[in-house]
Design an enzyme around this catalytic site. Structure first.
Site, PDB file in Angstrom:
ATOM      1  N   TYR A   1       0.779  -1.229   0.000  1.00 49.40           N
ATOM      2  CA  TYR A   1       0.000   0.000   0.000  1.00 49.40           C
ATOM      3  C   TYR A   1       0.816   1.286   0.000  1.00 49.40           C
ATOM      4  CZ  TYR A   1      -4.181  -2.708   0.685  1.00 49.40           C
ATOM      5  OH  TYR A   1      -5.209  -3.578   0.509  1.00 49.40           O
ATOM      6  N   LEU A   2       2.049   1.192   0.446  1.00 49.94           N
ATOM      7  CA  LEU A   2       2.824   2.414   0.577  1.00 49.94           C
ATOM      8  C   LEU A   2       3.702   2.610  -0.645  1.00 49.94           C
ATOM      9  CD1 LEU A   2       3.750   2.007   4.316  1.00 49.94           C
ATOM     10  CD2 LEU A   2       1.838   3.216   3.283  1.00 49.94           C
TER      11      LEU A   2
END
Length: 790
Positions: A748-749
């Site tokens: 997600y990052l």
DNA sequence: ACGCCGACTTGTAGAGAAGAAG
DNA sequence: CTTCTTCTCTACAAGTCGGCGT
């Protein structure tokens, strides 16, 4: 302004419920203040912090709205579940029955909103029933089907070292191996080098795109040299739907054949020793291995296992073995435990030998050639047979996962490549040449009837490119997020039920980073996401712990992980939810006019490529960036900076509800830590006394005593340092006990945020990403400068 | 328009390796 | 060195989402 909006409320209030029911909502824009309110909320929402506790302030109170007494009961029932384990089945019971009732009511009730579209749930119901019937029939057929025993394999004494023989033995094409040896050594060296030299140079010296697809001897061991990596992100991207032009690989590696148990390991049924046939024995072994696992205490698991096990038995065995409870697997279990123990206590040499063997296998089968480059394959081993381990309350847990043969496998490769060879005497199910997909081999797994794939490692271009695009989409969302947020706020007032539902759902997806929530079959665990939330998954509280308009979410999400969150929401959302819940009961869909297809279609209209999951990516990455800006202190030491990074990472993990089971022995290790802290404190007290004494003596003059005093003082300081460290460790570990940081970091990052942060604050990238992660994010590491902004 | 399924991403558990402490 | 803890990596289950056939 509060007053005004309150006034507005009171005007509308009496009639509001009804109003909204009829959805004859005033078209004219709300009062000025409400607009302000919205903008305020908007700016706050976009301003950064999505971590749970900081939701926007709610609007002023309005009069009580009646909540169905049914609802209240429902809520009370669920109130007592503070201690529900991470994975739980507490929602399961009512589901089926209530779904049925929903559907019935839905179909009979041509209720309020005739003008609106037909509730989806009615159709859903019918389809579910049909499906169920079909499934029943199919499973009946399957039951009758005779189990065909797999052909015998040569038996061996299982206690021998051969036990260790990993997957399929490698044919010794000596010459070939030798010729590649050098290359391999390079690789190995690189590995160790990377391990030792902690400070890898940041930008790898790439071998100027030398188009040698199969690296030749010439390649000398520059440690930075990564034959399988090239700067694809600097190449021009062609987008014609094909994923590759040339693809060649060696095919998958099969699980090793079954080896029978030694004759001294016995199986008893009802006290009587039974010599099982090979196929029955193998499957019994799967169960015996799991004997001390929780699974074997679950009824579903046992039933499924027993049913499938009996299918593998001979006629005679089947007639005899009719009750799982009478089976005694103890000896088998002990035997497997023994083997596991022996494996654990292998000598260094053995381990080394094993490692080399694995590396050889990896070298041979773990890579493929794709468009002129060698790329690592992700999972080149075919899944071995075993018992299906579903998560949560999975109806199929315990079923036998069949052993796969070449005949089950579809190979995908270039027409003009050297095709992989199936094992002796076998044929592939099919060899195809489809350049529009990225998998190298696939098969259909028998428990859930799903296709499984062999694909490339995340470090590959194919995967990396996709990953990068994902973050680019999220960044594009950033440019129009304000508009989208404004729009769904407007839609809360829409006349159309489906639009309102969509808007509220989108609000949750955006604000809470919920997953989309596709529908699921009956034969899967009952878990939900945003669009599939049901009545019983939320509770509404006008007031809770001095917050207003609180929605309490409590449901099982992906992997049956519990999502529990108390969220203050805006008044309008709250009222809408009340509306959605009217005349519903447990089992009914909260958003009965909505599903993921509708949601995604809508989102795609708002922005090309936008889907529900992009919000998760966007909000996660955005939060990270905000938190990093907020928490990082230029002058901190590297260690402190890393702590800040981890905190930011943790904020994201909390947002995404990335949980893990409390590690085994957490309690114990916590206690130990506490003991240690106590001991340390004791030490410190002791040292303090000594220092005092020493000081007194030092005051009396002699140099020696002064030195002693200094020493003691230093000692004391050191102790205090250690104590502080321990205490930090304690809180850190406790906070982290149920939070898993890995998933968000990996999925997600935007890695470029982290890379930029590292470069900006002079933190070595290795502190943030380990070797695998660096491989996966190589593109970002090479690409992002210290000024990159998400 | 719907439902199914293929393709691909996301997610946790658990084994094993590496590191720290005794 | 041994033992306990933490980190790393693999396995594989379980999501998302688009496209296709009906």
């Amino acid at each position: 302004m509060e007053q005004d909006s309150a006034a507005e409320d009171s005007v509308n209030n009496d009639s509001m419920d009804e109003d909204e029911n009829k959805l004859s909502i005033k078209e004219e824009p709300d009062s000025q203040d409400e607009k302000e309110n919205i903008t305020a909320n908007l700016s706050q929402a976009s301003s950064c912090d999505y971590s749970m506790s900081q939701f926007s302030k709610t609007e002023p109170a309005f009069d009580d709205v009646k909540v169905d007494s049914n609802i209240k009961e429902e809520m009370d029932e669920q109130d007592s579940d503070e201690d529900i384990p991470l994975r739980s089945s507490f929602h399961n019971k009512s589901r089926l029955a209530s779904r049925l009732s929903t559907a019935k009511r839905k179909m009979n009730d041509s209720d309020e909103d005739d003008d609106d579209d037909v509730p989806l749930s009615a159709r859903k119901k019918m389809k579910t029933e049909k499906k169920k019937k079909k499934k029943q029939i199919m499973s009946d057929m399957e039951d009758e089907e005779d189990y065909i025993p797999k052909k015998k394999k040569q038996k061996k004494n299982v206690f021998s070292d051969d036990e260790e023989e990993d997957y399929k033995p490698i044919k010794k094409e000596k010459k070939k191996i030798e010729s590649e040896e050098e290359d391999y050594n390079d690789l190995k060296k690189k590995k160790t080098a990377a391990k030792k030299v902690k400070k890898e140079p940041k930008s790898t010296v790439k071998s100027e795109k030398s188009e040698d697809s199969s690296p030749k001897k010439g390649r000398k061991k520059k440690e930075e040299d990564q034959p399988e990596v090239w700067k694809w992100w600097e190449e021009e991207k062609k987008d014609d739907g094909t994923k590759w032009h040339f693809l060649e690989h060696k095919g998958p590696v099969f699980a090793p054949p079954y080896e029978c148990l030694p004759s001294n390991v016995k199986f008893f049924y009802d006290g009587e020793e039974i010599k099982l046939s090979e196929s029955a024995e193998e499957i019994a072994g799967f169960y015996a291995k799991m004997l001390d696992h929780d699974y074997t205490s679950k009824e579903t698991f046992n039933n499924n296992f027993f049913k499938d096990w009996r299918k593998s038995m001979t006629e005679k065995e089947r007639s005899k073995i009719t009750d799982l409870k009478k089976c005694n697997f103890k000896q088998m279990h002990a035997y497997f435990m023994d083997i596991a123990e022996k494996n654990r206590s292998r000598s260094k040499e053995e381990k080394q030998a094993l490692k080399e063997k694995n590396e050889e296998l990896m070298k041979e089968y773990g890579f493929c050639k794709i468009d002129g480059h060698n790329e690592k394959i992700g999972n080149f081993k075919i899944e071995p047979p075993g018992l299906f381990r579903g998560r949560g309350e999975h109806p199929k847990m315990g079923k036998l996962k069949r052993r796969l043969e070449a005949e089950d496998i579809i190979i995908n490769c270039s027409k003009d490549s050297v095709y992989p060879k199936p094992p002796e005497g076998h044929k592939w199910k099919e060899v195809r040449h489809d350049p529009t997909v990225t998998w190298l081999a696939s098969w259909t797994e028998n428990v859930q009837n799903q296709v499984k794939y062999i694909m490339l490692n995340p470090s590959s271009k194919l995967k990396g490119e996709k990953d990068m695009m994902k973050y680019e989409t999220a960044r594009r969302l950033h440019s129009c997020i304000d508009k989208i947020r404004k729009e769904y706020r407007e839609d809360w007032k829409s006349k159309e039920m489906r639009v309102r539902q969509r808007a509220v759902a989108l609000y949750f997806i955006d604000k809470l980073a919920l997953r989309a929530g596709n529908e699921k079959d009956e034969d899967q665990a009952d878990t939900v996401g945003c669009c599939s939330l049901r009545f019983e998954h939320i509770e509404l509280h006008e007031k809770k712990d001095d917050k207003e308009y609180v929605v309490v979410f409590d449901f099982l999400g992906k992997d049956s992980i519990r999502y529990y969150n108390e969220v203050p929401v805006e008044k309008r959302v709250f009222k809408n939810l009340q509306l959605f819940m009217e005349n519903k009961q447990a089992g009914d869909d909260l958003f009965d006019r909505l599903n993921t297809a509708i949601m995604n279609k809508h989102l795609n209209e708002l922005m090309e490529g936008l889907t529900a999951k992009v919000f998760r990516t966007y909000n996660a990455s955005w939060t990270l960036q905000q938190q990093l800006d907020l928490l990082t202190n230029e002058d901190d030491t590297v260690a402190e900076k890393i702590l800040s990074y981890n905190r930011a990472n943790r904020a994201v993990a909390i947002l995404c509800n990335h949980q893990r089971a409390v590690p085994k022995g957490h309690q114990k290790s916590m206690e130990k830590l506490k003991e240690k802290i106590e001991a340390k404190k004791e030490n410190i007290r002791d040292a303090e006394r000594q220092v005092k004494d020493a000081k007194r003596e030092a005051n009396n003059g002699s140099v020696k005593e002064k030195m002693v005093y200094d020493k003691k003082k230093k000692m004391l300081e050191r102790l205090k340092d250690q104590l502080a460290k321990l205490e930090i460790q304690e809180t850190d570990r406790d906070e982290n006990k149920t939070i898993a940081l890995g998933t968000s970091k990996l999925n997600y990052l935007d890695p470029r945020i982290s890379v930029a942060w590292c470069k900006k604050y002079d933190v070595p990238i290795e502190k943030i990403y380990n070797k695998t992660q660096r491989d996966k994010f190589r593109w970002a590491i090479d690409m992002a400068g210290p000024d990159y902004r998400f």
